[in-house]
Motif scaffolding. Structure first.
Motif, PDB file in Angstrom:
ATOM      1  N   UNK A  98       9.522 -11.017  -6.083  1.00  0.00           N
ATOM      2  CA  UNK A  98       9.454 -12.322  -5.449  1.00  0.00           C
ATOM      3  C   UNK A  98       9.750 -12.201  -3.957  1.00  0.00           C
ATOM      4  N   UNK A  99       8.882 -12.796  -3.139  1.00  0.00           N
ATOM      5  CA  UNK A  99       9.047 -12.797  -1.682  1.00  0.00           C
ATOM      6  C   UNK A  99       9.279 -14.241  -1.275  1.00  0.00           C
ATOM      7  N   UNK A 100      10.517 -14.605  -1.041  1.00  0.00           N
ATOM      8  CA  UNK A 100      10.856 -15.992  -0.711  1.00  0.00           C
ATOM      9  C   UNK A 100      10.530 -16.278   0.744  1.00  0.00           C
ATOM     10  N   UNK A 101       9.915 -17.430   0.974  1.00  0.00           N
ATOM     11  CA  UNK A 101       9.603 -17.865   2.332  1.00  0.00           C
ATOM     12  C   UNK A 101      10.292 -19.188   2.607  1.00  0.00           C
ATOM     13  N   UNK A 147       0.814  -1.216   0.000  1.00  0.00           N
ATOM     14  CA  UNK A 147       0.000   0.000   0.000  1.00  0.00           C
ATOM     15  C   UNK A 147       0.848   1.267   0.000  1.00  0.00           C
ATOM     16  N   UNK A 148       2.116   1.150   0.404  1.00  0.00           N
ATOM     17  CA  UNK A 148       2.997   2.320   0.402  1.00  0.00           C
ATOM     18  C   UNK A 148       3.690   2.517  -0.945  1.00  0.00           C
ATOM     19  N   UNK A 149       3.545   1.549  -1.824  1.00  0.00           N
ATOM     20  CA  UNK A 149       4.144   1.640  -3.158  1.00  0.00           C
ATOM     21  C   UNK A 149       3.090   1.262  -4.192  1.00  0.00           C
ATOM     22  N   UNK A 150       2.210   2.172  -4.532  1.00  0.00           N
ATOM     23  CA  UNK A 150       1.142   1.866  -5.482  1.00  0.00           C
ATOM     24  C   UNK A 150       1.698   1.316  -6.785  1.00  0.00           C
ATOM     25  N   UNK A 151       1.032   0.312  -7.286  1.00  0.00           N
ATOM     26  CA  UNK A 151       1.441  -0.290  -8.544  1.00  0.00           C
ATOM     27  C   UNK A 151       2.404  -1.447  -8.408  1.00  0.00           C
ATOM     28  N   UNK A 152       2.883  -1.714  -7.189  1.00  0.00           N
ATOM     29  CA  UNK A 152       3.844  -2.797  -6.981  1.00  0.00           C
ATOM     30  C   UNK A 152       3.096  -4.077  -6.605  1.00  0.00           C
ATOM     31  N   UNK A 153       3.403  -5.140  -7.318  1.00  0.00           N
ATOM     32  CA  UNK A 153       2.819  -6.453  -7.054  1.00  0.00           C
ATOM     33  C   UNK A 153       3.906  -7.357  -6.486  1.00  0.00           C
ATOM     34  N   UNK A 154       3.564  -8.098  -5.447  1.00  0.00           N
ATOM     35  CA  UNK A 154       4.474  -9.085  -4.876  1.00  0.00           C
ATOM     36  C   UNK A 154       3.934 -10.484  -5.054  1.00  0.00           C
ATOM     37  N   UNK A 155       4.838 -11.465  -5.046  1.00  0.00           N
ATOM     38  CA  UNK A 155       4.444 -12.866  -5.183  1.00  0.00           C
ATOM     39  C   UNK A 155       5.186 -13.682  -4.130  1.00  0.00           C
ATOM     40  N   UNK A 156       4.435 -14.224  -3.176  1.00  0.00           N
ATOM     41  CA  UNK A 156       5.049 -15.035  -2.122  1.00  0.00           C
ATOM     42  C   UNK A 156       5.331 -16.424  -2.679  1.00  0.00           C
ATOM     43  N   UNK A 157       6.567 -16.859  -2.540  1.00  0.00           N
ATOM     44  CA  UNK A 157       6.995 -18.183  -2.977  1.00  0.00           C
ATOM     45  C   UNK A 157       7.181 -19.049  -1.740  1.00  0.00           C
ATOM     46  N   UNK A 158       6.088 -19.727  -1.333  1.00  0.00           N
ATOM     47  CA  UNK A 158       6.190 -20.679  -0.228  1.00  0.00           C
ATOM     48  C   UNK A 158       7.024 -21.871  -0.674  1.00  0.00           C
ATOM     49  N   UNK A 159       7.565 -22.609   0.247  1.00  0.00           N
ATOM     50  CA  UNK A 159       8.131 -23.916  -0.081  1.00  0.00           C
ATOM     51  C   UNK A 159       6.966 -24.887  -0.252  1.00  0.00           C
ATOM     52  N   UNK A 160       6.947 -25.586  -1.360  1.00  0.00           N
ATOM     53  CA  UNK A 160       5.895 -26.574  -1.630  1.00  0.00           C
ATOM     54  C   UNK A 160       6.530 -27.953  -1.665  1.00  0.00           C
ATOM     55  N   UNK A 161       6.022 -28.864  -0.837  1.00  0.00           N
ATOM     56  CA  UNK A 161       6.565 -30.223  -0.822  1.00  0.00           C
ATOM     57  C   UNK A 161       5.469 -31.271  -0.997  1.00  0.00           C
ATOM     58  N   UNK A 162       4.477 -30.933  -1.806  1.00  0.00           N
ATOM     59  CA  UNK A 162       3.439 -31.906  -2.122  1.00  0.00           C
ATOM     60  C   UNK A 162       2.537 -32.245  -0.962  1.00  0.00           C
ATOM     61  N   UNK A 163       2.232 -31.244  -0.121  1.00  0.00           N
ATOM     62  CA  UNK A 163       1.331 -31.411   1.020  1.00  0.00           C
ATOM     63  C   UNK A 163       1.923 -32.336   2.094  1.00  0.00           C
ATOM     64  N   UNK A 164       3.203 -32.164   2.358  1.00  0.00           N
ATOM     65  CA  UNK A 164       3.834 -32.955   3.407  1.00  0.00           C
ATOM     66  C   UNK A 164       4.681 -34.099   2.900  1.00  0.00           C
ATOM     67  N   UNK A 165       5.108 -34.046   1.636  1.00  0.00           N
ATOM     68  CA  UNK A 165       6.017 -35.034   1.042  1.00  0.00           C
ATOM     69  C   UNK A 165       5.529 -36.483   1.174  1.00  0.00           C
ATOM     70  N   UNK A 166       4.265 -36.773   0.805  1.00  0.00           N
ATOM     71  CA  UNK A 166       3.820 -38.170   0.786  1.00  0.00           C
ATOM     72  C   UNK A 166       4.549 -38.937  -0.316  1.00  0.00           C
TER      73      UNK A 166
END
Length: 344
Positions: free
Chosen positions: A138-141, A96-115
């Motif tokens: 990109x917002x790395x998590x 909201x402090x930088x209008x026009x800026x889009x972020x994308x959170x990159x969660x770690x995905x392991x197939x719902x718990x690495x089954x």
């Protein structure tokens, strides 16, 4: 950075999806595979009536995708294994402090718990691919999480499930404080509402271990839709009563007690594998509309449309048969991900 995940009801730039490819999720027989392709295509077409759709397609499926999908859909070629975009793709945020800026959170995905059965390494790259495609920061998590495991109101509240974010197969060293701190950093969520569990079927081998987006959603600040299994013979009858009691004792980020609106489950209780988790909560809000799950039950589907129309005034509610999705472990919300509109 002051990242914030907008409510799903905020304006969208587009919806993102992934097209199915052959493998365990799609099915073993020709009939199963055709059902999967047809169901994903039907959802794509329904969403495309209201807003642009971009879809990630494995190169082995490009010819089929071009043949089946509406012509206005944008195809991005990239390797695909799983095709539940909500879960393996990016979660979009704004600043909201930088209008026009889009972020994308990159969660770690392991197939719902690495089954053992899951294949996710290709689709785990989609958040970065999509972020680059739309020019998002990109917002790395370092947290294992999926988009179906969260719901927000856009004003600081996030819904979570203890058996998802605190799942030892996902985040073995996490506690609530660490999860909540990461939600604040990535989504701007200042207040977490924890549910103890999800629906019964969601704990099967092909389940997510309790995703919230099949159980409850925030339709507007202070107002919740909650899955309501009214058949006493179904194990989710006790589950949904328990979840209602948990939510009745909680507030949102602004201190409001939740108004809880029941969204009754369909009448079908079982399939060949046991109690079903068919849920109308797993819908997608789009620009001017709502894409609702249908289950071939005229009365129940119509009742759900009426409740959703009241929950989202001024939006057209469109039903798409979602049985082909739920047979594979999810619903309409699970295979879609909204990209919020920002002023460039």
């Amino acid at each position: 950075m002051g990242w914030r995940m907008p409510s799903e009801t905020a304006a969208h730039e587009r919806t993102w999806m992934a097209f199915p490819r052959e493998g365990i999720t799609l099915g073993d027989t020709d009939a199963e595979r055709e059902e999967g392709y047809a169901t994903w295509t039907a959802v794509t077409a329904a969403v495309a009536r209201f807003e642009p759709v971009s879809i990630v397609v494995d190169p082995t499926e490009t010819a089929r995708a071009r043949r089946m999908l509406p012509g206005e859909v944008t195809i991005i070629e990239a390797p695909v294994d799983e095709f539940w975009m909500r879960d393996h793709g990016p979660t979009f945020v704004v600043d909201d402090e930088r209008p026009g800026v889009l972020g994308a959170v990159d969660w770690i995905f392991n197939g719902w718990g690495a089954p053992d059965w899951a294949e996710w390494q290709n689709s785990a790259e989609h958040a970065r691919i999509v972020a680059a495609e739309v020019g998002a920061e990109l917002i790395s998590s370092t947290m294992v999480n999926e988009g179906g495991g969260i719901h927000v109101d856009g004003e600081g509240t996030v819904l979570l499930t203890q058996t998802v974010q605190l799942d030892p197969r996902r985040n073995p060293y996490a506690d609530r404080a660490r999860i909540e701190a990461e939600m604040a950093r990535t989504l701007g969520a200042t207040h977490a509402v924890w549910l103890s569990q999800g629906l019964t079927r969601d704990y099967d081998d092909l389940g997510t271990n309790g995703h919230v987006d099949i159980v409850a959603t925030i339709t507007s600040p202070g107002r919740l839709l909650l899955h309501d299994q009214r058949a006493a013979s179904h194990p989710d009858h006790a589950v949904t009563a328990k979840l209602r009691a948990e939510l009745e004792g909680q507030t949102d980020a602004a201190g409001r007690r939740f108004e809880i609106v029941s969204l009754p489950a369909p009448e079908t209780l079982t399939d060949a594998h046991g109690p079903v988790d068919w849920s109308y909560v797993n819908h997608l809000v789009v620009n001017g509309g709502v894409i609702a799950c249908g289950f071939g039950e005229e009365r129940a589907d119509a009742q759900a449309r009426a409740i959703l129309a009241e929950a989202y005034p001024g939006r057209e509610v469109v039903t798409v048969d979602a049985r082909g999705l739920f047979a594979r472990g999810g619903g309409i919300h699970c295979i879609t991900q909204q990209q919020p509109a920002v002023t460039r």
